[in-house]
Scaffold this motif. Sequence first.
Motif, PDB file in Angstrom:
ATOM      1  N   LYS A  70     -11.527  57.985   7.229  1.00 18.82           N
ATOM      2  CA  LYS A  70     -10.498  56.972   7.481  1.00 18.82           C
ATOM      3  C   LYS A  70     -10.580  56.431   8.904  1.00 18.82           C
ATOM      4  CE  LYS A  70      -8.425  56.914   3.501  1.00 18.82           C
ATOM      5  NZ  LYS A  70      -8.606  55.728   2.632  1.00 18.82           N
ATOM      6  N   LEU A  71     -10.848  57.330   9.832  1.00 15.40           N
ATOM      7  CA  LEU A  71     -10.926  56.909  11.233  1.00 15.40           C
ATOM      8  C   LEU A  71     -12.067  55.915  11.441  1.00 15.40           C
ATOM      9  CD1 LEU A  71      -9.803  57.302  14.079  1.00 15.40           C
ATOM     10  CD2 LEU A  71     -11.221  59.340  14.301  1.00 15.40           C
ATOM     11  N   PHE A  72     -13.214  56.201  10.838  1.00 11.65           N
ATOM     12  CA  PHE A  72     -14.344  55.273  10.982  1.00 11.65           C
ATOM     13  C   PHE A  72     -14.025  53.943  10.305  1.00 11.65           C
ATOM     14  CE2 PHE A  72     -18.421  53.480   9.489  1.00 11.65           C
ATOM     15  CZ  PHE A  72     -18.924  53.146  10.738  1.00 11.65           C
ATOM     16  N   SER A  75     -11.785  51.896  12.390  1.00  5.98           N
ATOM     17  CA  SER A  75     -12.454  51.284  13.559  1.00  5.98           C
ATOM     18  C   SER A  75     -13.247  50.057  13.151  1.00  5.98           C
ATOM     19  CB  SER A  75     -13.346  52.309  14.271  1.00  5.98           C
ATOM     20  OG  SER A  75     -14.571  52.524  13.592  1.00  5.98           O
ATOM     21  N   GLN A  76     -13.757  50.061  11.925  1.00  2.94           N
ATOM     22  CA  GLN A  76     -14.479  48.868  11.448  1.00  2.94           C
ATOM     23  C   GLN A  76     -13.522  47.698  11.267  1.00  2.94           C
ATOM     24  OE1 GLN A  76     -16.509  50.697   7.985  1.00  2.94           O
ATOM     25  NE2 GLN A  76     -18.384  49.953   8.918  1.00  2.94           N
ATOM     26  N   LEU A  98      -3.435  55.593  10.740  1.00  3.40           N
ATOM     27  CA  LEU A  98      -4.644  54.958  11.253  1.00  3.40           C
ATOM     28  C   LEU A  98      -4.684  53.456  11.058  1.00  3.40           C
ATOM     29  CD1 LEU A  98      -7.297  57.600  10.242  1.00  3.40           C
ATOM     30  CD2 LEU A  98      -6.420  57.104  12.498  1.00  3.40           C
ATOM     31  N   THR A  99      -4.006  52.953  10.057  1.00  2.00           N
ATOM     32  CA  THR A  99      -4.065  51.511   9.849  1.00  2.00           C
ATOM     33  C   THR A  99      -3.022  50.763  10.669  1.00  2.00           C
ATOM     34  OG1 THR A  99      -2.694  51.855   7.913  1.00  2.00           O
ATOM     35  CG2 THR A  99      -5.069  51.570   7.541  1.00  2.00           C
ATOM     36  N   SER A 112     -13.502  49.735  24.368  1.00  6.22           N
ATOM     37  CA  SER A 112     -14.249  48.887  23.444  1.00  6.22           C
ATOM     38  C   SER A 112     -13.495  48.780  22.125  1.00  6.22           C
ATOM     39  CB  SER A 112     -15.618  49.534  23.208  1.00  6.22           C
ATOM     40  OG  SER A 112     -16.218  48.981  22.076  1.00  6.22           O
ATOM     41  N   THR A 113     -13.752  47.706  21.394  1.00  7.81           N
ATOM     42  CA  THR A 113     -13.165  47.557  20.058  1.00  7.81           C
ATOM     43  C   THR A 113     -14.233  47.670  18.973  1.00  7.81           C
ATOM     44  OG1 THR A 113     -13.389  45.162  20.184  1.00  7.81           O
ATOM     45  CG2 THR A 113     -11.274  46.098  20.881  1.00  7.81           C
ATOM     46  N   GLN A 114     -15.434  48.078  19.372  1.00  4.43           N
ATOM     47  CA  GLN A 114     -16.509  48.172  18.386  1.00  4.43           C
ATOM     48  C   GLN A 114     -16.286  49.382  17.465  1.00  4.43           C
ATOM     49  OE1 GLN A 114     -19.251  48.648  21.601  1.00  4.43           O
ATOM     50  NE2 GLN A 114     -19.733  50.761  21.108  1.00  4.43           N
ATOM     51  N   PRO A 115     -16.879  49.376  16.264  1.00  2.00           N
ATOM     52  CA  PRO A 115     -16.765  50.554  15.401  1.00  2.00           C
ATOM     53  C   PRO A 115     -17.389  51.771  16.088  1.00  2.00           C
ATOM     54  CG  PRO A 115     -17.722  48.693  14.204  1.00  2.00           C
ATOM     55  CD  PRO A 115     -17.682  48.304  15.645  1.00  2.00           C
TER      56      PRO A 115
END
Length: 200
Positions: A70-72, A75-76, A98-99, A112-115
């Motif tokens: 869920k965390l990954f 992040s996407q 998480l959402t 950063s906001t990257q995955p």
Amino acid sequence: MTTLKGPGEAQQHDGSGLRIAIVHARWNTTIIDPLLAGTKAKLLACGVKEANIVVQTVPGSWELPIACQKLFAASQIQSTTSSSLGAGDLLGSSTTDLTSLSMNPTSSSTASTQPFDAVIAIGVLIKGETMHFEYIADATSQGLMRVQLDTGVPLIFGLLTVLTEDQAKARAGILSGSHNHGEDWGMAAVELGVKRREWA
Ligand code: DLZ
């Protein structure tokens, strides 16, 4: 002294462009805490920015696979909506939050906001009198591998499955002369995070 065990000599990779998640169980906290500290210290030593290390907790090792997955995924989604997920945003929150991650104004300028480039799962299973150990160790290991292959994000296996408390302490670096395996996990996350980009 050279030992048989361990990851062997490896080139130190530059983690300065990486974003890494650590998910750890809260069972056996006295062992988890030094492992977490060792992991974070090595990430920082490899150049990963503090703001780009996100730490999340779950009750026990059994919950590690779903939390990593869920965390990954979160992040996407975050990266496509360009909102910021800072280092402190997830601390102490439950996986169900998480959402709906809140902005962290103190770290949003540098985070950063990257995955995530890699996710590190940390848990400590100590064998007891019942079959709990076997079931949780097997299911968690299989679950973590499944998440890794299904998502394609390197998922570092920081799950200690030990028979005694002393074995756990020896792997957390809290027995005299022992090595903290968290450091290896931090190194592995940076190496795989960098290589995953090269392989993409
Ligand atoms: C229940 C349990 C037991 C007996 N032992 C451990 C352990 O040694 N290490 C660990 O991380 N978690 C343990 N748990 C908790 C389970 O992983 C899980 O959190 C609960 O069964 C709730 O799903």
